[in-house]
Write a protein that holds these residues in place. Structure first.
Motif, PDB file in Angstrom:
ATOM      1  N   LEU A 232       0.830  -1.199   0.000  1.00 30.15           N
ATOM      2  CA  LEU A 232       0.000   0.000   0.000  1.00 30.15           C
ATOM      3  C   LEU A 232       0.866   1.251   0.000  1.00 30.15           C
ATOM      4  CD1 LEU A 232      -2.891   1.103   0.067  1.00 30.15           C
ATOM      5  CD2 LEU A 232      -2.758   1.066   2.573  1.00 30.15           C
ATOM      6  N   ASP A 233       2.040   1.174   0.610  1.00 24.81           N
ATOM      7  CA  ASP A 233       2.968   2.320   0.603  1.00 24.81           C
ATOM      8  C   ASP A 233       3.288   2.766  -0.817  1.00 24.81           C
ATOM      9  OD1 ASP A 233       3.051   2.192   3.323  1.00 24.81           O
ATOM     10  OD2 ASP A 233       5.055   1.338   3.474  1.00 24.81           O
ATOM     11  N   ASP A 234       3.370   1.811  -1.744  1.00 23.53           N
ATOM     12  CA  ASP A 234       3.721   2.142  -3.119  1.00 23.53           C
ATOM     13  C   ASP A 234       2.618   2.930  -3.816  1.00 23.53           C
ATOM     14  OD1 ASP A 234       6.087   0.784  -2.768  1.00 23.53           O
ATOM     15  OD2 ASP A 234       5.417  -1.052  -3.760  1.00 23.53           O
ATOM     16  N   LEU A 235       1.392   2.799  -3.336  1.00 19.18           N
ATOM     17  CA  LEU A 235       0.272   3.516  -3.941  1.00 19.18           C
ATOM     18  C   LEU A 235      -0.070   4.800  -3.201  1.00 19.18           C
ATOM     19  CD1 LEU A 235      -2.199   0.590  -4.782  1.00 19.18           C
ATOM     20  CD2 LEU A 235      -0.371   1.549  -6.190  1.00 19.18           C
ATOM     21  N   TRP A 236      -0.048   4.758  -1.878  1.00 19.49           N
ATOM     22  CA  TRP A 236      -0.507   5.900  -1.080  1.00 19.49           C
ATOM     23  C   TRP A 236       0.626   6.681  -0.429  1.00 19.49           C
ATOM     24  CZ3 TRP A 236      -5.428   4.054   2.044  1.00 19.49           C
ATOM     25  CH2 TRP A 236      -6.449   3.763   1.126  1.00 19.49           C
ATOM     26  N   GLY A 237       1.845   6.176  -0.514  1.00 18.36           N
ATOM     27  CA  GLY A 237       2.957   6.882   0.101  1.00 18.36           C
ATOM     28  C   GLY A 237       2.796   7.004   1.609  1.00 18.36           C
ATOM     29  N   ARG A 238       3.080   8.180   2.142  1.00 15.42           N
ATOM     30  CA  ARG A 238       3.047   8.376   3.589  1.00 15.42           C
ATOM     31  C   ARG A 238       1.653   8.220   4.182  1.00 15.42           C
ATOM     32  NH1 ARG A 238       6.992  13.694   4.403  1.00 15.42           N
ATOM     33  NH2 ARG A 238       8.924  12.707   3.626  1.00 15.42           N
ATOM     34  N   GLU A 239       0.625   8.414   3.371  1.00 18.23           N
ATOM     35  CA  GLU A 239      -0.738   8.272   3.885  1.00 18.23           C
ATOM     36  C   GLU A 239      -0.983   6.868   4.413  1.00 18.23           C
ATOM     37  OE1 GLU A 239      -5.441   8.769   2.596  1.00 18.23           O
ATOM     38  OE2 GLU A 239      -3.867   9.208   1.140  1.00 18.23           O
ATOM     39  N   ALA A 240      -0.369   5.866   3.796  1.00 18.59           N
ATOM     40  CA  ALA A 240      -0.546   4.485   4.251  1.00 18.59           C
ATOM     41  C   ALA A 240      -0.004   4.313   5.664  1.00 18.59           C
ATOM     42  CB  ALA A 240       0.151   3.522   3.291  1.00 18.59           C
ATOM     43  N   GLY A 241       1.180   4.842   5.915  1.00 22.50           N
ATOM     44  CA  GLY A 241       1.769   4.745   7.245  1.00 22.50           C
ATOM     45  C   GLY A 241       0.977   5.504   8.286  1.00 22.50           C
ATOM     46  N   ARG A 242       0.508   6.690   7.924  1.00 22.16           N
ATOM     47  CA  ARG A 242      -0.290   7.488   8.863  1.00 22.16           C
ATOM     48  C   ARG A 242      -1.593   6.781   9.214  1.00 22.16           C
ATOM     49  NH1 ARG A 242       1.554  11.946   5.603  1.00 22.16           N
ATOM     50  NH2 ARG A 242      -0.397  11.901   4.429  1.00 22.16           N
ATOM     51  N   LEU A 243      -2.214   6.141   8.218  1.00 22.07           N
ATOM     52  CA  LEU A 243      -3.460   5.428   8.487  1.00 22.07           C
ATOM     53  C   LEU A 243      -3.212   4.261   9.443  1.00 22.07           C
ATOM     54  CD1 LEU A 243      -6.437   4.896   8.039  1.00 22.07           C
ATOM     55  CD2 LEU A 243      -5.857   3.695   5.916  1.00 22.07           C
ATOM     56  N   GLY A 244      -2.125   3.534   9.238  1.00 29.70           N
ATOM     57  CA  GLY A 244      -1.793   2.446  10.150  1.00 29.70           C
ATOM     58  C   GLY A 244      -1.588   2.931  11.572  1.00 29.70           C
ATOM     59  N   GLU A 245      -0.919   4.074  11.725  1.00 26.98           N
ATOM     60  CA  GLU A 245      -0.695   4.644  13.056  1.00 26.98           C
ATOM     61  C   GLU A 245      -2.009   5.048  13.712  1.00 26.98           C
ATOM     62  OE1 GLU A 245       1.927   7.858  12.303  1.00 26.98           O
ATOM     63  OE2 GLU A 245       3.675   6.573  11.885  1.00 26.98           O
ATOM     64  N   ARG A 246      -2.895   5.649  12.955  1.00 34.27           N
ATOM     65  CA  ARG A 246      -4.185   6.079  13.502  1.00 34.27           C
ATOM     66  C   ARG A 246      -5.038   4.880  13.900  1.00 34.27           C
ATOM     67  NH1 ARG A 246      -6.910  10.152   9.434  1.00 34.27           N
ATOM     68  NH2 ARG A 246      -8.382  10.378  11.180  1.00 34.27           N
ATOM     69  N   LEU A 247      -5.011   3.811  13.092  1.00 38.27           N
ATOM     70  CA  LEU A 247      -5.752   2.612  13.452  1.00 38.27           C
ATOM     71  C   LEU A 247      -5.212   2.008  14.754  1.00 38.27           C
ATOM     72  CD1 LEU A 247      -6.082   0.930   9.936  1.00 38.27           C
ATOM     73  CD2 LEU A 247      -7.963   1.857  11.299  1.00 38.27           C
ATOM     74  N   SER A 248      -3.897   2.045  14.951  1.00 35.53           N
ATOM     75  CA  SER A 248      -3.283   1.505  16.162  1.00 35.53           C
ATOM     76  C   SER A 248      -3.701   2.281  17.402  1.00 35.53           C
ATOM     77  CB  SER A 248      -1.760   1.529  16.044  1.00 35.53           C
ATOM     78  OG  SER A 248      -1.315   0.739  14.976  1.00 35.53           O
ATOM     79  N   GLU A 249      -3.932   3.563  17.229  1.00 29.94           N
ATOM     80  CA  GLU A 249      -4.271   4.416  18.370  1.00 29.94           C
ATOM     81  C   GLU A 249      -5.715   4.255  18.830  1.00 29.94           C
ATOM     82  OE1 GLU A 249      -3.350   8.191  16.757  1.00 29.94           O
ATOM     83  OE2 GLU A 249      -1.170   7.956  16.942  1.00 29.94           O
ATOM     84  N   LEU A 250      -6.574   3.717  17.976  1.00 27.47           N
ATOM     85  CA  LEU A 250      -7.985   3.579  18.319  1.00 27.47           C
ATOM     86  C   LEU A 250      -8.209   2.313  19.145  1.00 27.47           C
ATOM     87  CD1 LEU A 250      -9.540   4.635  14.891  1.00 27.47           C
ATOM     88  CD2 LEU A 250      -9.288   6.014  16.962  1.00 27.47           C
ATOM     89  N   SER A 251      -9.207   2.360  20.025  1.00 19.99           N
ATOM     90  CA  SER A 251      -9.390   1.276  20.989  1.00 19.99           C
ATOM     91  C   SER A 251     -10.508   0.306  20.640  1.00 19.99           C
ATOM     92  CB  SER A 251      -9.682   1.866  22.382  1.00 19.99           C
ATOM     93  OG  SER A 251     -10.850   2.692  22.345  1.00 19.99           O
ATOM     94  N   SER A 252     -11.291   0.586  19.603  1.00 21.70           N
ATOM     95  CA  SER A 252     -12.402  -0.307  19.277  1.00 21.70           C
ATOM     96  C   SER A 252     -12.496  -0.511  17.770  1.00 21.70           C
ATOM     97  CB  SER A 252     -13.724   0.270  19.794  1.00 21.70           C
ATOM     98  OG  SER A 252     -14.127   1.392  19.021  1.00 21.70           O
ATOM     99  N   TRP A 253     -13.095  -1.644  17.383  1.00 18.48           N
ATOM    100  CA  TRP A 253     -13.320  -1.895  15.959  1.00 18.48           C
ATOM    101  C   TRP A 253     -14.310  -0.896  15.385  1.00 18.48           C
ATOM    102  CZ3 TRP A 253      -9.969  -4.320  13.291  1.00 18.48           C
ATOM    103  CH2 TRP A 253      -9.244  -5.381  13.818  1.00 18.48           C
ATOM    104  N   ARG A 254     -15.271  -0.471  16.166  1.00 15.15           N
ATOM    105  CA  ARG A 254     -16.230   0.514  15.667  1.00 15.15           C
ATOM    106  C   ARG A 254     -15.505   1.775  15.218  1.00 15.15           C
ATOM    107  NH1 ARG A 254     -18.309   4.963  17.469  1.00 15.15           N
ATOM    108  NH2 ARG A 254     -17.349   4.682  19.528  1.00 15.15           N
ATOM    109  N   GLN A 255     -14.554   2.236  16.015  1.00 17.14           N
ATOM    110  CA  GLN A 255     -13.794   3.428  15.654  1.00 17.14           C
ATOM    111  C   GLN A 255     -12.916   3.177  14.426  1.00 17.14           C
ATOM    112  OE1 GLN A 255     -11.957   3.768  19.567  1.00 17.14           O
ATOM    113  NE2 GLN A 255     -13.022   5.702  19.926  1.00 17.14           N
ATOM    114  N   ARG A 256     -12.334   1.998  14.358  1.00 15.22           N
ATOM    115  CA  ARG A 256     -11.471   1.682  13.216  1.00 15.22           C
ATOM    116  C   ARG A 256     -12.274   1.596  11.923  1.00 15.22           C
ATOM    117  NH1 ARG A 256      -8.863  -2.878  17.031  1.00 15.22           N
ATOM    118  NH2 ARG A 256      -7.421  -1.532  18.182  1.00 15.22           N
TER     119      ARG A 256
END
Length: 272
Positions: free
Chosen positions: A115-139
């Motif tokens: 995904l990094d090859d398509l979205w660049g830094r946005e892919a990494g930022r999205l992964g970080e934001r998903l890690s910070e959330l505490s529920s599947w509903r939020q993700r």
């Protein structure tokens, strides 16, 4: 099916983007190396996050780690390593995938890419934001918002291609391509060219993938292979056998027993 491999979550309702479905996976630490991935009639986006790891080998043997995009009919692929990973899986209809990914699906040519090859830094930022959330509903909510936002600016798809895809899906791949071309008022050659670029694969192969998907779910449900072949539009059972091998590298019996399908609400509706 034995020990469940993952904890699985699903959104409470449909998202904002028609043609996109999601599920959440949390590895229980028992995902076996060599687990087969069965291709759906969709372009698959796997958003991996958290401290765990997962590595997938594609049909060519190349290994991919982290978040990936798998093109339409990605072929015989396996999980090679898994350790405590979490993932939001998104299945994108071929006619919305290009808008979300930012490229024409035909550019994937059925391959897996980071995904990094398509979205660049946005892919990494999205992964970080998903890690910070505490529920599947939020993700799911975050992923839904990202998909909807990206779809607003992506490349358009010809209405004729959208129509052809819906006909292929609605008939479970049992419509002749020359009939599709006549319905949209295009030549067969033009339909082949536009569909391959905008949906990710030629219409005849997409028809085979849709038909395969329906057949393999019937096999998982325990139905007789001869009946599945006869009612699924296959010339005979050996033809079904060949198409299953084409998409998975395995026999129908092996594919029907794969635990990956145990999380699919089409294969196992009572587990939804």
């Amino acid at each position: 099916m034995g020990v469940a491999l993952w904890d699985v979550a699903r959104p409470a309702g449909p998202g904002r983007l028609a043609g996109a479905t999601m599920a959440g996976f949390r590895d229980r630490g028992v995902t076996p190396a060599g687990l087969r991935l069965v291709p759906p009639p969709a372009i698959t986006l796997a958003l991996v996050f958290g401290a765990g790891t997962v590595a997938v080998a594609d049909a060519s043997g190349r290994q991919h780690r982290g978040s990936i995009v798998a093109g339409l009919g990605f072929g015989a692929s396996r999980v090679r390593q898994a350790a405590g990973f979490e993932c939001v899986q998104v299945r994108l209809s071929p006619v919305v995938a290009g808008a979300v990914l930012g490229i024409r699906p035909g550019e994937l040519d059925g391959a897996m890419v980071a995904l990094d090859d398509l979205w660049g830094r946005e892919a990494g930022r999205l992964g970080e934001r998903l890690s910070e959330l505490s529920s599947w509903r939020q993700r799911f909510s975050l992923t839904d918002a990202v998909l909807a936002r990206r779809a607003e600016t992506g490349p358009p798809v010809d209405p004729e291609v959208v129509w052809a895809w819906r006909r292929l899906a609605g008939t479970r791949g049992r419509v002749r391509i020359e009939h599709l071309a006549a319905e949209v008022g295009w030549s067969r050659k033009r339909l082949w060219s536009r569909f391959r670029v905008q949906a990710g694969s030629p219409p005849k192969r997409v028809a085979k993938l849709v038909r395969f998907d329906h057949a393999v779910h019937r096999l998982v449900a325990g139905q007789d292979p001869a009946r599945v072949a006869a009612e699924g539009g296959y010339a005979d059972q050996s033809y079904l056998h060949r198409e299953v091998r084409e998409f998975t590298g395995a026999t129908p019996a092996h594919v029907a027993a794969e635990p990956f399908l145990a999380v699919d609400d089409v294969a196992w509706p009572e587990r939804s």
